[in-house]
Enzyme design. Sequence first.
Site, PDB file in Angstrom:
ATOM      1  CG  ASP A  30      10.882   6.915  -5.996  1.00  0.00           C
ATOM      2  OD1 ASP A  30      10.006   6.190  -5.489  1.00  0.00           O
ATOM      3  OD2 ASP A  30      11.378   7.905  -5.403  1.00  0.00           O
ATOM      4  CB  ILE A  31      11.114  12.293  -6.880  1.00  0.00           C
ATOM      5  CG1 ILE A  31      11.656  13.673  -7.230  1.00  0.00           C
ATOM      6  CG2 ILE A  31      10.818  12.178  -5.405  1.00  0.00           C
ATOM      7  CD1 ILE A  31      10.610  14.789  -7.088  1.00  0.00           C
ATOM      8  CG  ASN A  85       6.588   0.339   1.044  1.00  0.00           C
ATOM      9  OD1 ASN A  85       7.049  -0.772   1.304  1.00  0.00           O
ATOM     10  ND2 ASN A  85       7.344   1.343   0.644  1.00  0.00           N
ATOM     11  N   GLY A  91       5.113   1.265   5.807  1.00  0.00           N
ATOM     12  CA  GLY A  91       6.062   2.205   5.200  1.00  0.00           C
ATOM     13  C   GLY A  91       5.497   3.014   4.051  1.00  0.00           C
ATOM     14  CD  GLN A  92       0.174   3.206   0.879  1.00  0.00           C
ATOM     15  OE1 GLN A  92      -0.365   2.359   1.608  1.00  0.00           O
ATOM     16  NE2 GLN A  92      -0.373   3.632  -0.244  1.00  0.00           N
ATOM     17  CG  HIS A  98       3.236   3.630  -4.901  1.00  0.00           C
ATOM     18  ND1 HIS A  98       2.376   4.194  -3.980  1.00  0.00           N
ATOM     19  CD2 HIS A  98       4.423   3.498  -4.273  1.00  0.00           C
ATOM     20  CE1 HIS A  98       3.028   4.396  -2.845  1.00  0.00           C
ATOM     21  NE2 HIS A  98       4.267   3.976  -2.990  1.00  0.00           N
ATOM     22  CG  HIS A 100       8.470   1.251  -4.476  1.00  0.00           C
ATOM     23  ND1 HIS A 100       9.173   2.429  -4.334  1.00  0.00           N
ATOM     24  CD2 HIS A 100       7.418   1.345  -3.623  1.00  0.00           C
ATOM     25  CE1 HIS A 100       8.577   3.194  -3.433  1.00  0.00           C
ATOM     26  NE2 HIS A 100       7.506   2.566  -2.971  1.00  0.00           N
TER      27      HIS A 100
HETATM   28  P1  5GP Z   1       5.953   4.732  -0.442  1.00  0.00           P
HETATM   29  O1  5GP Z   1       6.792   4.949   0.770  1.00  0.00           O
HETATM   30  O2  5GP Z   1       4.597   5.405  -0.326  1.00  0.00           O
HETATM   31  O3  5GP Z   1       5.865   3.303  -0.860  1.00  0.00           O
HETATM   32  O4  5GP Z   1       6.748   5.409  -1.625  1.00  0.00           O
HETATM   33  C1  5GP Z   1       6.448   6.649  -2.170  1.00  0.00           C
HETATM   34  C2  5GP Z   1       7.522   6.925  -3.179  1.00  0.00           C
HETATM   35  O5  5GP Z   1       7.104   8.027  -3.965  1.00  0.00           O
HETATM   36  C3  5GP Z   1       8.869   7.306  -2.550  1.00  0.00           C
HETATM   37  O6  5GP Z   1       9.878   6.412  -3.012  1.00  0.00           O
HETATM   38  C4  5GP Z   1       9.109   8.734  -3.034  1.00  0.00           C
HETATM   39  O7  5GP Z   1      10.446   8.998  -3.348  1.00  0.00           O
HETATM   40  C5  5GP Z   1       8.211   8.829  -4.262  1.00  0.00           C
HETATM   41  N1  5GP Z   1       7.679  10.163  -4.521  1.00  0.00           N
HETATM   42  C6  5GP Z   1       7.064  10.977  -3.616  1.00  0.00           C
HETATM   43  N2  5GP Z   1       6.692  12.129  -4.212  1.00  0.00           N
HETATM   44  C7  5GP Z   1       7.070  12.029  -5.514  1.00  0.00           C
HETATM   45  C8  5GP Z   1       6.963  12.925  -6.628  1.00  0.00           C
HETATM   46  O8  5GP Z   1       6.437  14.033  -6.553  1.00  0.00           O
HETATM   47  N3  5GP Z   1       7.469  12.476  -7.818  1.00  0.00           N
HETATM   48  C9  5GP Z   1       8.062  11.249  -7.936  1.00  0.00           C
HETATM   49  N4  5GP Z   1       8.517  10.920  -9.154  1.00  0.00           N
HETATM   50  N5  5GP Z   1       8.172  10.385  -6.911  1.00  0.00           N
HETATM   51  C10 5GP Z   1       7.696  10.783  -5.717  1.00  0.00           C
END
Ligand code: 5GP
Length: 111
Positions: A30-31, A85, A91-92, A98, A100
């Site tokens: 995760d970034i 999420n 919270g998505q 995906h 986590h």
């Molecule tokens: P969500 O809130 O949709 O469950 O989580 C999305 C996740 O994707 C977040 O933890 C965010 O840091 C990660 N993320 C978003 N854009 C990128 C990206 O370009 N590269 C990587 N490696 N992670 C990303």
Amino acid sequence: MDDCIFCKIVKGEINSTRIYEDEDVVAFNDIHPIAPVHFLMVPKVHVESLAQCDDSHGRLLGKMLLLAPKLAAEQGLAGFRTMINTGHEGGQEVFHLHVHVFGGGTTLPTT
Ligand code: 5GP
Ligand code: ZN
């Protein structure tokens, strides 16, 4: 999906630190990690969220869940938390399914 960040990561059009890949799944860090180890497992096929899954996704979902402890162990985690999420209210932020996986450190964040 042309404008999907995770489809672009799957295709290698956006850089990521990949920790695993097979014919169905890619996992990458995760970034913005919320724990010392934090990676995401995504299906190569674009699926918006868990809410869009049906019986045809059962094998894929099972595969990702079974992969979690293997990759977590490879990343040095003795235990870990998984999080999926789903939807804005869940919270998505990225609308490509995906999982986590995160852990390490002394306390685990919940979000
Ligand atoms: P969500 O809130 O949709 O469950 O989580 C999305 C996740 O994707 C977040 O933890 C965010 O840091 C990660 N993320 C978003 N854009 C990128 C990206 O370009 N590269 C990587 N490696 N992670 C990303
Ligand atoms: Zn996608």
